[in-house]
Scaffold this motif. Structure first.
Motif, PDB file in Angstrom:
ATOM      1  N   PRO A  57      45.505  43.041  33.614  1.00 19.83           N
ATOM      2  CA  PRO A  57      44.428  42.567  32.736  1.00 19.83           C
ATOM      3  C   PRO A  57      44.744  42.886  31.270  1.00 19.83           C
ATOM      4  N   TYR A  58      44.442  41.936  30.393  1.00 13.39           N
ATOM      5  CA  TYR A  58      44.864  42.064  29.007  1.00 13.39           C
ATOM      6  C   TYR A  58      43.678  42.057  28.038  1.00 13.39           C
ATOM      7  N   CYS A  59      42.703  41.143  28.255  1.00 14.29           N
ATOM      8  CA  CYS A  59      41.614  40.998  27.274  1.00 14.29           C
ATOM      9  C   CYS A  59      40.279  41.559  27.759  1.00 14.29           C
ATOM     10  N   LEU A  60      40.105  41.679  29.050  1.00 16.43           N
ATOM     11  CA  LEU A  60      38.864  42.150  29.682  1.00 16.43           C
ATOM     12  C   LEU A  60      37.629  41.358  29.278  1.00 16.43           C
ATOM     13  N   GLY A 106      37.538  37.651  29.796  1.00 14.59           N
ATOM     14  CA  GLY A 106      37.518  36.312  30.366  1.00 14.59           C
ATOM     15  C   GLY A 106      38.361  35.277  29.663  1.00 14.59           C
ATOM     16  N   VAL A 107      39.208  35.683  28.720  1.00 11.30           N
ATOM     17  CA  VAL A 107      39.949  34.724  27.910  1.00 11.30           C
ATOM     18  C   VAL A 107      41.380  34.492  28.423  1.00 11.30           C
ATOM     19  N   CYS A 108      42.070  35.557  28.854  1.00 14.35           N
ATOM     20  CA  CYS A 108      43.521  35.468  29.049  1.00 14.35           C
ATOM     21  C   CYS A 108      43.945  35.063  30.467  1.00 14.35           C
ATOM     22  N   PHE A 109      43.097  35.239  31.447  1.00 10.95           N
ATOM     23  CA  PHE A 109      43.406  34.914  32.851  1.00 10.95           C
ATOM     24  C   PHE A 109      44.590  35.716  33.403  1.00 10.95           C
ATOM     25  N   GLU A 110      44.861  36.883  32.820  1.00 15.14           N
ATOM     26  CA  GLU A 110      45.920  37.750  33.345  1.00 15.14           C
ATOM     27  C   GLU A 110      45.415  38.561  34.538  1.00 15.14           C
ATOM     28  N   CYS A 111      44.095  38.585  34.743  1.00 15.74           N
ATOM     29  CA  CYS A 111      43.514  39.493  35.737  1.00 15.74           C
ATOM     30  C   CYS A 111      43.270  38.802  37.066  1.00 15.74           C
ATOM     31  N   GLN A 116      38.716  35.881  38.367  1.00 13.41           N
ATOM     32  CA  GLN A 116      38.927  36.691  37.158  1.00 13.41           C
ATOM     33  C   GLN A 116      38.282  38.062  37.374  1.00 13.41           C
ATOM     34  N   CYS A 166      37.988  40.538  35.526  1.00 17.28           N
ATOM     35  CA  CYS A 166      37.222  41.131  34.421  1.00 17.28           C
ATOM     36  C   CYS A 166      35.826  40.549  34.323  1.00 17.28           C
TER      37      CYS A 166
HETATM   38  S1  FES Z   1      41.568  40.314  31.557  1.00 18.76           S
HETATM   39 FE1  FES Z   1      41.671  38.531  30.341  1.00 18.76          FE
HETATM   40  S2  FES Z   1      40.639  37.104  31.586  1.00 18.76           S
HETATM   41 FE2  FES Z   1      40.375  38.899  32.679  1.00 18.76          FE
END
Ligand code: FES
Lengths: 107, 502
Positions: free
Chosen positions: A53-56, A58-63, A74, A76
């Motif tokens: 997870p990168y942005c926590l 809801g923006v980056c979709f890394e999670c 997602q 986060c």
């Molecule tokens: S951590 Fe970025 S969308 Fe969930």
């Protein structure tokens, strides 16, 4: 990757790749995973590199993780719930696996 | 009066006077103001509780236990309480994936809002829509920024506000902008140790920032900003003039290599927090067809709006940071202004009443605009962090497209980011360009020797958030739509279905 300042007061239990973990009630899954010391939650779909997870927000979709069998949730934006079964995602989902399984089951 | 909590898509009314997307400062204020008029209002928000990112968990946190969040955070308490006492329908955990504006919203013609709550999708109607989707952090693509252990500064702040957790030491904060110093100070107060702040701002004594200084001297941000700066510098190591940055590590972040005028150094890091300001979250507005314009001072695209938040799409308005960055307090006032404007356009508030109210609010808001120009100029990111020079640096995290690959594709002559997308798939992953759009525009502008305004940005389409096919299939369909797909009248369709061989 993240450290708790206080002990968990109202614990909820969930599993990540089969390992039992705890979170604070009402906590977001991504934060709970990072606070539980999880290094990465998935492998990227192109090179297979580990991602977390990168942005926590809801923006980056890394999670993206699989939660109770549903892919690409997602983490986060999802609160931990008692008994949640969370799995990491390894690269691109194998879309043909389902059909192969079906074939194998045919006599 | 209290808000009505909506926990299932079916519990929403089929139609509202006003649908507000986002429950941050602008959204909460808009709902509070609008519900005073007796209008039927719905607030749809992605998170489990109101507050947005800036006032995250404001309804649950108490000053005693989390004092370290600071006075500005606790200012959100009053707004959170007012929102809780409004008569809006409030759907938390609700994902809005599309806004279909009515072409001519006359009586009976309404905007359609696509929303998913608890796994079920629904289309609801709205006479007016206010988008209060806030801001996102500007991407900061440096080598190694995709490694686990690297988060945005905003993420660390969200974790602190919502869970009382801090990053594992040693911590490196890198980038520029007021949030970086605010976070450092919050982390120190919360008890985090072993922190270094690498400040990538350009030298303060630049003409662009100095000529905007007089406005800043009267700004409410001045004392606060200086205080924060000095306090942070006293308590942790701050390195200024950082002009290049690389995150080191194989499978996770282990250190940071950086350069200043004095040379290159390497430090250890378990967590790296990146930040170089915030930009409007425009995906929903853009997909709804609202035109965008380049804001040169803030170096970002923002939706075109008038002073009261109206976009050229009638009945679609935008409030707060999603219309251009102004901060939480300006956003709160903007929420009120835009709500009054939306309702008066629909004849739900008398013109003279709304004009007087909007006038008063606009004077209040002016205070927060003072000095904004200085801050924007002071914290303008260095170009090297906007358009990474190193060919190996990943720009599109989803599809792993590097800066080098982008430059190669750009040299083939695609006219803009949309065509570039089809060349190399950048911006086509799950984040739908949220983390690469700004960088792609910057790189393309630099390669072509032109302004980002001339390059433009991705054209976006609904759904702006992933929706499951099952959710869409579950939507009730009008007879006309059924006929369009099946080629039969719904009645025949139904008959034929029963005749299908089992
Ligand atoms: S951590 Fe970025 S969308 Fe969930």
């Amino acid at each position: 990757m993240l450290k708790r300042l206080r002990e968990i007061e109202e614990p909820v239990s969930f599993t990540f790749d089969g390992v039992q973990m705890q979170a604070q009630r009402g906590e977001m899954l991504a934060t709970a995973l990072l606070a539980a010391g999880i290094g990465h939650v998935r492998r990227s779909v192109v090179s297979g590199a580990p991602r977390a997870p990168y942005c926590l927000m809801g923006v980056c979709f890394e999670c993206l993780v699989t939660v109770d069998g549903l892919q690409n949730r997602q983490a986060c934006l999802l609160e931990v719930e008692e008994g949640m079964v969370v799995e990491s995602q390894r690269g691109a989902p194998d879309v043909l696996a389902h059909f192969r399984d079906e074939k194998r089951q045919q006599p | 009066m209290t808000v009505r909590f909506v926990t299932a898509a079916d519990d929403l009314r089929p139609a509202y006077d006003l649908v507000i997307v986002g429950a941050g400062p602008a959204g909460m204020a808009a709902a509070t103001e609008a519900s005073r008029t007796g209008a039927r209002v719905a607030v749809l928000d992605e998170n489990p509780r109101p507050g947005g990112q800036i006032y995250r968990e404001i309804t649950r946190n108490q000053p005693g236990a989390r004092q370290y969040l600071g006075a500005d955070y606790w200012k959100g308490k009053a707004l959170g309480n007012a929102f809780a006492e409004s008569n809006a329908d409030y759907a938390a955990r609700a994902t809005v994936w599309s806004i279909e504006p009515a072409d001519e919203p006359r009586d009976g013609e309404r905007h359609r809002v696509g929303v998913t709550i608890a796994g079920a999708a629904r289309m609801i109607e709205a006479a007016a829509v206010i988008l209060a989707t806030g801001a996102q952090e500007r991407p900061m693509p440096v080598p190694g920024w995709t490694l686990p252990g690297v988060l945005t500064a905003g993420a660390a702040q969200i974790a602190l506000k919502s869970s009382g957790v801090v990053p594992a030491a040693p911590i490196v904060l890198a980038g520029c902008g007021p949030l970086l110093y605010l976070l450092a100070s919050q982390l120190i107060d919360a008890g985090a140790r072993d922190m270094t702040l690498l400040d990538t701002s350009r030298p303060v004594l630049r003409w662009e920032s100095l000529r905007r200084l007089p406005g800043f001297l009267f700004s409410p941000y001045l004392r606060k900003g200086l205080g924060l700066l000095l306090r942070t510098r006293r308590r942790i190591r701050v390195v200024t003039g950082v002009r290049s940055l690389e995150i080191l590590g194989e499978d996770r972040a282990e250190g940071v290599r950086f350069a200043t005028a004095r040379g290159t150094s390497t430090i250890n890091a378990s967590t790296v927090l990146l930040h170089q300001g915030v930009i409007p979250a425009i995906n929903l507005a853009s997909a709804a067809g609202c035109p965008l314009a380049w804001n040169a001072a803030q170096r970002a695209f923002q939706p075109v709006t008038d002073a009261e938040g109206r976009t050229p799409k009638r009945g679609v308005l935008i409030a707060g940071d999603s219309a251009g960055i102004g901060g939480a307090q300006a956003a709160e006032i903007a929420g009120r202004i835009v709500a009054v404007a939306a309702l008066s356009d629909r004849g739900l508030v008398a013109r003279d009443v709304s004009a007087a109210l909007i006038n008063r609010l606009q004077r209040q808001r002016q205070r927060y605009f003072r000095g904004r120009g200085f801050l924007d100029a002071l914290y303008a990111p260095r170009h090297i962090f906007l358009a990474p020079p190193d060919a190996q640096t990943i720009v599109c995290r989803c599809e792993e497209i590097t800066a080098g690959k982008l430059r190669e594709a750009i040299s083939l002559g695609p006219p803009g980011p949309n065509q570039l997308k089809t060349f190399v798939r950048c911006g086509m992953g799950p984040c739908q360009g949220r983390l690469c759009a700004a960088t792609v525009t910057e790189i393309m502008a630099a390669e072509r020797g032109t302004s980002p305004a001339d390059i433009g940005t991705y054209r976006l389409r609904a759904p702006v958030k992933p929706v499951r096919l099952a959710e869409l299939a579950g939507l009730p369909h009008a007879p006309r739509a059924l006929k369009a797909v099946t080629g039969r009248d719904p009645v025949d369709h139904h008959l034929n279905e029963t005749e299908l061989p089992s």
